[in-house]
Design an enzyme around this catalytic site. Structure first.
Site, PDB file in Angstrom:
ATOM      1  N   GLU A 150       0.790  -1.239   0.000  1.00  0.00           N
ATOM      2  CA  GLU A 150       0.000   0.000   0.000  1.00  0.00           C
ATOM      3  C   GLU A 150       0.823   1.290   0.000  1.00  0.00           C
ATOM      4  O   GLU A 150       0.559   2.204   0.781  1.00  0.00           O
ATOM      5  CB  GLU A 150      -0.986  -0.020   1.178  1.00  0.00           C
ATOM      6  CG  GLU A 150      -1.917  -1.216   1.104  1.00  0.00           C
ATOM      7  CD  GLU A 150      -2.833  -1.392   2.316  1.00  0.00           C
ATOM      8  OE1 GLU A 150      -2.857  -0.507   3.191  1.00  0.00           O
ATOM      9  OE2 GLU A 150      -3.541  -2.411   2.373  1.00  0.00           O
ATOM     10  N   GLU A 161      -6.342 -10.512  -1.495  1.00  0.00           N
ATOM     11  CA  GLU A 161      -7.134 -10.312  -0.266  1.00  0.00           C
ATOM     12  C   GLU A 161      -8.621 -10.267  -0.597  1.00  0.00           C
ATOM     13  O   GLU A 161      -9.358  -9.388  -0.135  1.00  0.00           O
ATOM     14  CB  GLU A 161      -6.699  -9.013   0.445  1.00  0.00           C
ATOM     15  CG  GLU A 161      -5.202  -8.945   0.722  1.00  0.00           C
ATOM     16  CD  GLU A 161      -4.757  -7.741   1.543  1.00  0.00           C
ATOM     17  OE1 GLU A 161      -5.624  -7.038   2.109  1.00  0.00           O
ATOM     18  OE2 GLU A 161      -3.543  -7.506   1.617  1.00  0.00           O
TER      19      GLU A 161
HETATM   20  O1  9MR Z   1      -7.192  -8.171   8.384  1.00  0.00           O
HETATM   21  C1  9MR Z   1      -6.282  -7.337   9.061  1.00  0.00           C
HETATM   22  C2  9MR Z   1      -6.906  -6.856  10.358  1.00  0.00           C
HETATM   23  O2  9MR Z   1      -7.061  -7.948  11.257  1.00  0.00           O
HETATM   24  C3  9MR Z   1      -6.041  -5.778  10.987  1.00  0.00           C
HETATM   25  O3  9MR Z   1      -6.691  -5.240  12.108  1.00  0.00           O
HETATM   26  C4  9MR Z   1      -5.777  -4.675   9.971  1.00  0.00           C
HETATM   27  C5  9MR Z   1      -4.913  -3.589  10.552  1.00  0.00           C
HETATM   28  O4  9MR Z   1      -4.730  -2.541   9.678  1.00  0.00           O
HETATM   29  O5  9MR Z   1      -5.149  -5.234   8.822  1.00  0.00           O
HETATM   30  C6  9MR Z   1      -5.962  -6.147   8.175  1.00  0.00           C
HETATM   31  O6  9MR Z   1      -5.352  -6.620   6.984  1.00  0.00           O
HETATM   32  C7  9MR Z   1      -5.106  -5.645   5.976  1.00  0.00           C
HETATM   33  C8  9MR Z   1      -3.939  -6.114   5.179  1.00  0.00           C
HETATM   34  O7  9MR Z   1      -2.851  -6.352   6.015  1.00  0.00           O
HETATM   35  C9  9MR Z   1      -3.571  -5.128   4.097  1.00  0.00           C
HETATM   36  N1  9MR Z   1      -4.688  -4.786   3.274  1.00  0.00           N
HETATM   37  C10 9MR Z   1      -5.903  -4.413   3.959  1.00  0.00           C
HETATM   38  C11 9MR Z   1      -6.261  -5.490   4.979  1.00  0.00           C
HETATM   39  C12 9MR Z   1      -7.558  -5.154   5.643  1.00  0.00           C
HETATM   40  O8  9MR Z   1      -7.385  -3.988   6.423  1.00  0.00           O
END
Ligand code: 9MR
Length: 339
Positions: A133, A239
């Site tokens: 990102e 994802e």
């Molecule tokens: O699914 C993840 C969630 O449990 C966390 O709280 C969050 C923190 O920012 O990150 C989520 O995963 C993310 C991923 O690492 C990157 N792309 C977006 C995903 C959803 O937020």
């Protein structure tokens, strides 16, 4: 009916993101679902910098080790996530005795972080998201963050440089959301092209795929996949989920928060809505199959509806975003995807 991994065995891997420790946080039914339906797992949180490297001289490998051990046992591949991200990143990386750390120190720490994680998991990871990102959601190019403040926009380049230095045998990916859409797509292409022009290795581009029911960008995806592939990269959907409860925020900016309180599907998702979800998931996989020569993996962000991050982001609600329900039963979308 074949399992998902069997159905797509000749096309691409079917991945799943898993949180927590597999040896203690999952029921037998969940473990069975993981090992029968999927061929690749991504740690949902435990490999992120703040979790795996909480202090400069302390790494926490226990949870990712557990996931890797499970993957070995069931012959699943593991995709690491992620070496450098502006979220879930420990503050110590950017600080030096209460002041912002100078560029050289942050670079040295980043290199050490990448070196340690990639060395520890050599042979265990098939690939890893090196930078996650980095592209700005607005008109800017590289997203402003502590990384750009301390290092500069070239932190992306430096991360790929360090990853290539220590990541022999591990495929290196750039991963982001909404990069199938024209504005971010153009910037993603520029970024990867620039990295490659500098001689850096970028083996794959991950399109996250956090989409919303009735708003799946089929046409843009159809263009983005071959355009990314033309850079000499494999493409991955990393994802995937389909949000079933209206939200205002598109993409996946983790800091977004909404104040609405309605929870329309708290007692279950109506059949007609599940049928629409099935149709749209089916159409997506049809599109992925058409582009299968470019695609190496399609991964879901969560095992089943009960474990999806969309139950809490960008507000609390009961979501039904994935292919399996809270009891691990296949939803109508499974048959549509297989068909
Ligand atoms: O699914 C993840 C969630 O449990 C966390 O709280 C969050 C923190 O920012 O990150 C989520 O995963 C993310 C991923 O690492 C990157 N792309 C977006 C995903 C959803 O937020």
């Amino acid at each position: 009916m074949p399992s998902l991994r069997e159905r797509f065995a000749d096309a691409f891997e079917i991945g799943v993101a898993l949180g927590g420790k597999l040896s203690k946080d999952y029921t037998p039914a969940e473990l069975e679902l993981i090992s029968t339906q999927f061929s690749n797992i991504t740690p949902e949180n435990c490999m992120k910098p703040a979790l795996i490297h909480p202090e400069e001289n302390r790494y926490d490998f226990a949870t990712p080790d557990d996931l890797v051990a499970f993957a070995r046992q069931y012959w699943l591949n593991v995709t690491g996530h992620c070496l450098v991200w502006h979220q879930q990143c420990p503050d110590w990386i950017f600080a030096d005795q209460g002041k912002p750390a100078p560029r050289d120190l942050v670079l040295q720490r980043t290199r050490q972080h990448i070196r340690q994680v990639l060395s520890w998991y050599r042979g265990a990871l098939q690939g890893i998201d090196v930078v996650n990102e980095a592209i700005d959601d607005g008109p800017g190019y590289i997203r402003k963050s502590k990384w750009t403040q301390c290092i500069g926009d070239d932190y992306v380049e430096m991360a790929f440089r360090f990853a290539a230095e220590f990541g022999e045998g591990i495929r290196l990916y750039y991963n982001d959301y909404s990069i199938e859409m024209p504005e971010k797509r153009e910037k993603a292409i520029r970024l990867v092209r620039d990295l490659k022009a500098k001689g850096l290795r970028v083996d794959g581009i991950g399109i996250q795929g956090h989409w919303m029911l009735d708003k799946v960008p089929f046409t843009e995806l159809d263009k983005a996949i071959p355009e990314f592939a033309a850079l000499g990269c494999k493409v991955m959907i990393t994802e995937l989920d389909l949000d079933m409860v209206r939200r205002e925020t598109s993409g996946a900016n983790p800091t977004a928060a909404e104040s609405a309180r309605d929870d329309p599907y708290v007692n279950g998702c109506p059949d007609a809505v599940l049928a629409r979800q099935a149709q749209q998931y089916g159409e997506l996989f049809h599109l992925f199959e058409r582009h299968q020569r470019h695609i190496t993996r399609v991964a879901f962000w969560g095992l089943h509806d009960g474990r999806s991050w969309l139950n809490s982001w960008p507000r609390k609600r009961t979501n039904h975003a994935l292919l399996f329900d809270r009891q691990c039963r296949p939803k109508p979308a499974v048959a549509a995807v297989v068909a």
